[in-house]
Write an enzyme that holds these catalytic residues in place. Sequence first.
Site, short mmCIF file in Angstrom:
data_model
loop_
_atom_site.label_atom_id
_atom_site.label_comp_id
_atom_site.label_asym_id
_atom_site.label_seq_id
_atom_site.Cartn_x
_atom_site.Cartn_y
_atom_site.Cartn_z
N ARG A 193 0.81 -1.23 0.00
CA ARG A 193 0.00 0.00 0.00
C ARG A 193 0.84 1.28 0.00
NH1 ARG A 193 -2.91 -3.20 3.52
NH2 ARG A 193 -4.80 -4.00 2.55
N ASN A 228 -0.09 20.38 -21.45
CA ASN A 228 -0.40 19.63 -22.68
C ASN A 228 -0.20 20.47 -23.94
OD1 ASN A 228 -1.03 17.30 -21.32
ND2 ASN A 228 -3.19 17.84 -21.08
N HIS A 242 0.56 18.89 -27.23
CA HIS A 242 0.33 17.45 -27.09
C HIS A 242 -0.87 16.94 -27.86
CE1 HIS A 242 3.51 17.63 -24.24
NE2 HIS A 242 3.36 16.38 -23.84
N HIS A 275 8.42 10.90 -28.44
CA HIS A 275 7.37 11.79 -27.93
C HIS A 275 7.71 13.27 -28.15
CE1 HIS A 275 3.97 13.00 -25.58
NE2 HIS A 275 4.73 13.57 -24.66
N LYS A 286 7.62 22.91 -14.20
CA LYS A 286 6.72 21.74 -14.06
C LYS A 286 6.25 21.63 -12.60
CE LYS A 286 4.96 17.52 -14.85
NZ LYS A 286 5.10 16.20 -15.32
N GLU A 314 10.42 19.27 -24.46
CA GLU A 314 9.68 19.54 -23.22
C GLU A 314 10.23 20.78 -22.52
OE1 GLU A 314 6.93 18.03 -22.43
OE2 GLU A 314 7.03 16.18 -23.61
N ARG A 326 -3.23 21.92 -14.64
CA ARG A 326 -2.18 21.07 -15.20
C ARG A 326 -2.32 20.93 -16.72
NH1 ARG A 326 0.10 16.27 -11.32
NH2 ARG A 326 1.48 15.32 -12.79
N LYS A 334 2.86 11.32 -11.30
CA LYS A 334 2.04 10.43 -12.15
C LYS A 334 2.84 9.16 -12.38
CE LYS A 334 -0.65 13.26 -15.33
NZ LYS A 334 -0.86 13.44 -16.76
N GLU A 340 -4.65 16.76 -11.46
CA GLU A 340 -5.21 17.14 -12.75
C GLU A 340 -6.72 17.31 -12.68
OE1 GLU A 340 -3.37 14.62 -15.62
OE2 GLU A 340 -3.76 16.01 -17.26
N HIS A 400 -0.24 13.70 -29.94
CA HIS A 400 -0.87 12.38 -29.74
C HIS A 400 -1.51 11.87 -31.02
CE1 HIS A 400 0.01 11.69 -25.61
NE2 HIS A 400 -0.48 12.87 -25.25
N1 LIG Z 1 4.85 10.39 -15.33
C1 LIG Z 1 4.85 11.42 -16.12
O1 LIG Z 1 4.40 12.51 -15.74
C2 LIG Z 1 5.44 11.29 -17.49
C3 LIG Z 1 5.68 12.43 -18.27
C4 LIG Z 1 6.29 12.27 -19.51
C5 LIG Z 1 6.63 11.01 -19.96
N2 LIG Z 1 6.36 9.93 -19.17
C6 LIG Z 1 6.72 8.56 -19.61
O2 LIG Z 1 8.13 8.53 -19.75
C7 LIG Z 1 8.49 7.61 -20.78
C8 LIG Z 1 9.41 8.30 -21.71
O3 LIG Z 1 10.56 8.70 -21.01
P1 LIG Z 1 12.00 8.65 -21.66
O4 LIG Z 1 11.96 9.48 -22.88
O5 LIG Z 1 12.99 8.96 -20.63
O6 LIG Z 1 12.10 7.15 -22.16
P2 LIG Z 1 12.89 5.87 -21.61
O7 LIG Z 1 12.83 5.76 -20.15
O8 LIG Z 1 12.40 4.72 -22.40
O9 LIG Z 1 14.40 6.22 -22.00
C9 LIG Z 1 14.74 6.35 -23.35
C10 LIG Z 1 15.98 5.51 -23.66
O10 LIG Z 1 17.13 6.15 -23.13
C11 LIG Z 1 17.87 5.21 -22.34
N3 LIG Z 1 18.51 6.02 -21.30
C12 LIG Z 1 17.91 6.75 -20.33
N4 LIG Z 1 18.83 7.44 -19.66
C13 LIG Z 1 20.03 7.16 -20.20
C14 LIG Z 1 21.35 7.60 -19.97
N5 LIG Z 1 21.62 8.53 -19.07
N6 LIG Z 1 22.34 7.08 -20.71
C15 LIG Z 1 22.07 6.17 -21.69
N7 LIG Z 1 20.84 5.74 -21.99
C16 LIG Z 1 19.83 6.24 -21.25
C17 LIG Z 1 16.86 4.22 -21.88
O11 LIG Z 1 17.46 3.01 -21.54
C18 LIG Z 1 15.95 4.12 -23.08
O12 LIG Z 1 16.51 3.22 -24.00
C19 LIG Z 1 7.18 7.12 -21.36
O13 LIG Z 1 6.85 5.90 -20.80
C20 LIG Z 1 6.18 8.18 -20.95
O14 LIG Z 1 4.87 7.68 -20.87
C21 LIG Z 1 5.78 10.05 -17.96
#
Ligand SMILES: NC(=O)c1ccc[n+]([C@@H]2O[C@H](COP(=O)([O-])OP(=O)(O)OC[C@H]3O[C@@H](n4cnc5c(N)ncnc54)[C@H](O)[C@@H]3O)[C@@H](O)[C@H]2O)c1
Length: 570
Positions: free
Chosen positions: A328, A453, A456, A473, A434, A392, A449, A350, A444, A460
């Site tokens: 939990r 977007n 976005h 993205h 942020k 971003e 918040r 999130k 949200e 999307h």
């Molecule tokens: N929770 C939220 O508010 C929120 C907001 C935006 C995105 N997201 C989520 O985040 C994800 C996208 O994040 P992302 O772009 O970081 O993708 P990711 O975590 O898949 O990382 C992208 C790639 O970079 C590599 N990587 C990361 N850091 C590294 C480093 N320092 N050195 C070498 N390789 C590295 C990872 O292994 C991966 O292959 C999605 O799942 C998305 O839905 C969540």
Amino acid sequence: MKLDKRITNLIITGFSGTGKSLVAEEVARGLNWDFLDTDDEIVKETGKPIAEIFRQDGEGKFRELERETIRKACQQRQTVIAIGGGAIVDPQNYELLAKTGLIVCLEAKPETIYERLFREAACSPETEVRPLLANDNPLERIKQLKASRQPYYANVDWTVHTDNLNISQVAEEVIRAWRLLRLAHPPHLNPLPSRERKLGSQLKANDDVACVVETTTQSYPVFVGYDLLDKLGEKMKQAALSGTATVISDENVFSLYGSKVEEILKDAGFAVNSFVVPPGEETKNMDYATKIYDFLVEHRAERDDIIIALGGGMVGDLAGFVAATFLRGMPWIQVPTSLVAMVDASIGGKVGVNHPEGKNLIGAFYQPNLVLADCQTLTTLPQRELTSGWAEVIKHSMILDEEFVQFLESNVDRLTKLEPELLTRAIARSAAIKAQVVSQDEKEREGKRTILNYGHTIAHGLEAATQYKRFLHGEAVAIGMVGAAKLSQRLGLLPSAAVERQQALLQKFGLPTVFSGLDLTEITKAMELDKKTKEKAIRWVLLQDIGKVIIRSDVPYQDVLAVLRELAEP
Ligand SMILES: NC(=O)c1ccc[n+]([C@@H]2O[C@H](COP(=O)([O-])OP(=O)(O)OC[C@H]3O[C@@H](n4cnc5c(N)ncnc54)[C@H](O)[C@@H]3O)[C@@H](O)[C@H]2O)c1
């Protein structure tokens, strides 16, 4: 309670027989802090037991020694200090103690105290009888002396009633109080950077804190710096975390930083386990969440242990979801290593996993205890991921901070070359924007918040129309931002110069601003299904000016189509 205090120590006071020293020692162990007992220090210093000092030199001399010992103790950091039961009566002592630490008083009824002191004397007859018991009516003496000190005991930050608790239970209560109260007085935290503050001064002398996220469920610092991983253990201890840390990471990130992080945590006194998952969005699902649950069960993880998300946004979302749901809810730390994660995914709580029918369909709002972003880790991030992350950062500047837009425009080369000082400033500023937004609308619900977007809606549409395979993205968001700005211009909200200014900035950071080879109806179909629709109308996040957003739900379909046509390369 004073509101301007800086909490560097935890002070335990209370009448004789309330267990101050034993409790303080146990609390220190629990927090992984140092322990100091001022009475013990006086005994060490003078080579005499306290009772003898009273007898030979008088109470005046003892209080003098006590004052000096407290003065020295207050120069410590991260120390649990047990002080004598009469020390707090002295205004000079009180002022000093209250300035540097949280004061917790251990309370007990006179009858309990009498019984405990009596039992202690019976159990260790070789130690000198406490002066309190050395008179005709010890209970009466306890009552009188305690009553005279009560107004001073009432002046503390927190009181724990110890009559029905053992030492460990009292220590637990003190730690609980500490966790609650430190939120009211975070250690050396600056408030959210004000809009007027100059970027140049933002990070100076603020202990790596870029911002504080303040929500109803949790307030936590976001640390941003270069070479900051080394301080992870220290920051966790400052946040009163202890126990076993389970590092969750993906293969790419773990192979680069896993052993370093494990070492840092072990050096700081944490037990460490690690669970490594394959990289990529396909891993963000219930199957992997279950694998992590199994691992935690196997390693007998407890509620106060810690989950550490070491990686990009994928790892953050997955590890955070596990932290939110296992037992939990467990404390958790975000150590983002991608640019997207540093400025976006790690802030705001999130968390979630994907469902075969849609991204992020299963999830929760569950805030971390702290975020620590070491910008140096970006030196190993693949170039395309890095470029995508800048979208971003630019988005944050465009919606709320024209001054930040200027900063980005003036420093493109140095930022894209990851020059440490500027990079740290840009990430800190973006993270702070942020944090500011999510602090105002944690779940949200209030619409605030929504401004995040920006770009976005079209993004999307583009991602869904290409089955999330073609664009990263941030790339889709960059094109979406150009579309949103063009739409703003069509609606007479934004001058064309601003549209061009944004486009130029995106291009300088290497981001796409157009797309090709896509069926427009596929995109519009996906946009109408987009989760940002409210009563079927899309809530468009648009610009009124650079750094100034507006939300509109009355955007004509024809205008959207016209903008998509402009974005589509022949
Ligand atoms: N929770 C939220 O508010 C929120 C907001 C935006 C995105 N997201 C989520 O985040 C994800 C996208 O994040 P992302 O772009 O970081 O993708 P990711 O975590 O898949 O990382 C992208 C790639 O970079 C590599 N990587 C990361 N850091 C590294 C480093 N320092 N050195 C070498 N390789 C590295 C990872 O292994 C991966 O292959 C999605 O799942 C998305 O839905 C969540």
